[in-house]
Design a protein around this motif. Sequence first.
Motif, mmCIF file in Angstrom:
data_model
loop_
_atom_site.group_PDB
_atom_site.id
_atom_site.type_symbol
_atom_site.label_atom_id
_atom_site.label_comp_id
_atom_site.label_asym_id
_atom_site.label_seq_id
_atom_site.Cartn_x
_atom_site.Cartn_y
_atom_site.Cartn_z
ATOM 1 N N VAL A 1 0.839 -1.198 0.000
ATOM 2 C CA VAL A 1 0.000 0.000 0.000
ATOM 3 C C VAL A 1 0.876 1.251 0.000
ATOM 4 O O VAL A 1 2.084 1.177 0.136
ATOM 5 N N ALA A 2 0.231 2.410 -0.108
ATOM 6 C CA ALA A 2 0.945 3.678 0.006
ATOM 7 C C ALA A 2 1.484 3.826 1.430
ATOM 8 O O ALA A 2 0.944 3.241 2.370
ATOM 9 N N ALA A 3 2.527 4.602 1.605
ATOM 10 C CA ALA A 3 3.146 4.786 2.917
ATOM 11 C C ALA A 3 2.126 5.158 3.987
ATOM 12 O O ALA A 3 1.320 6.058 3.794
ATOM 13 N N TRP A 4 2.158 4.429 5.072
ATOM 14 C CA TRP A 4 1.340 4.649 6.256
ATOM 15 C C TRP A 4 -0.164 4.529 6.011
ATOM 16 O O TRP A 4 -0.954 4.910 6.855
ATOM 17 N N ASP A 5 -0.586 3.996 4.880
ATOM 18 C CA ASP A 5 -2.012 3.824 4.619
ATOM 19 C C ASP A 5 -2.578 2.831 5.635
ATOM 20 O O ASP A 5 -2.073 1.720 5.779
ATOM 21 N N CYS A 6 -3.614 3.242 6.342
ATOM 22 C CA CYS A 6 -4.226 2.400 7.375
ATOM 23 C C CYS A 6 -5.662 2.886 7.568
ATOM 24 O O CYS A 6 -5.883 4.070 7.821
ATOM 25 N N PRO A 7 -6.646 1.992 7.450
ATOM 26 C CA PRO A 7 -8.047 2.407 7.598
ATOM 27 C C PRO A 7 -8.348 2.980 8.984
ATOM 28 O O PRO A 7 -7.749 2.572 9.976
ATOM 29 N N SER A 8 -9.269 3.890 9.044
ATOM 30 C CA SER A 8 -9.692 4.498 10.295
ATOM 31 C C SER A 8 -10.107 3.418 11.296
ATOM 32 O O SER A 8 -10.757 2.448 10.944
#
Length: 148
Positions: A41-48
Amino acid sequence: MKKRTYVSFGSVGAAALLFVSASSASANWSSHVDGARVGAVAAWDCPSGSICFYTSKFGLGKRCVWPGRQNESDWTGGDLKCSWASSNPTVRSIRVMGGAAQSVSWYPLKNYRGSRSCLLAGNPGIKHSFVAAQRVLSHTANSGGCQT
């Protein structure tokens, strides 16, 4: 003696690392494994509201995501599996999104065994990269701090 690692972040985001001895981008998903979302994934992408573990520093590489407050006793065979953990269970960064947990503890062995490490999520969306890779095969999402 077990070594416990605590990582705490203050209101300005400064990190303090203590060692305590104790006795005892959303797009680009590569796969979904039994409910745990896994992929590059894109850097630091993390769902709420989630807790994300990454194979590389700075929130890069492959990622495994767990809904906040969900504990996992076995990353390779539990309720939500992390596909890359069975071949190389090393983590280089973690992100804890707002509403996920006040702290996250992780363990090098299944069933919450081995030396516990803990990240105190002082600010929502806190990000942390490790100097040395962390072996992780189980974790807990805690509503309190990093105390035992």
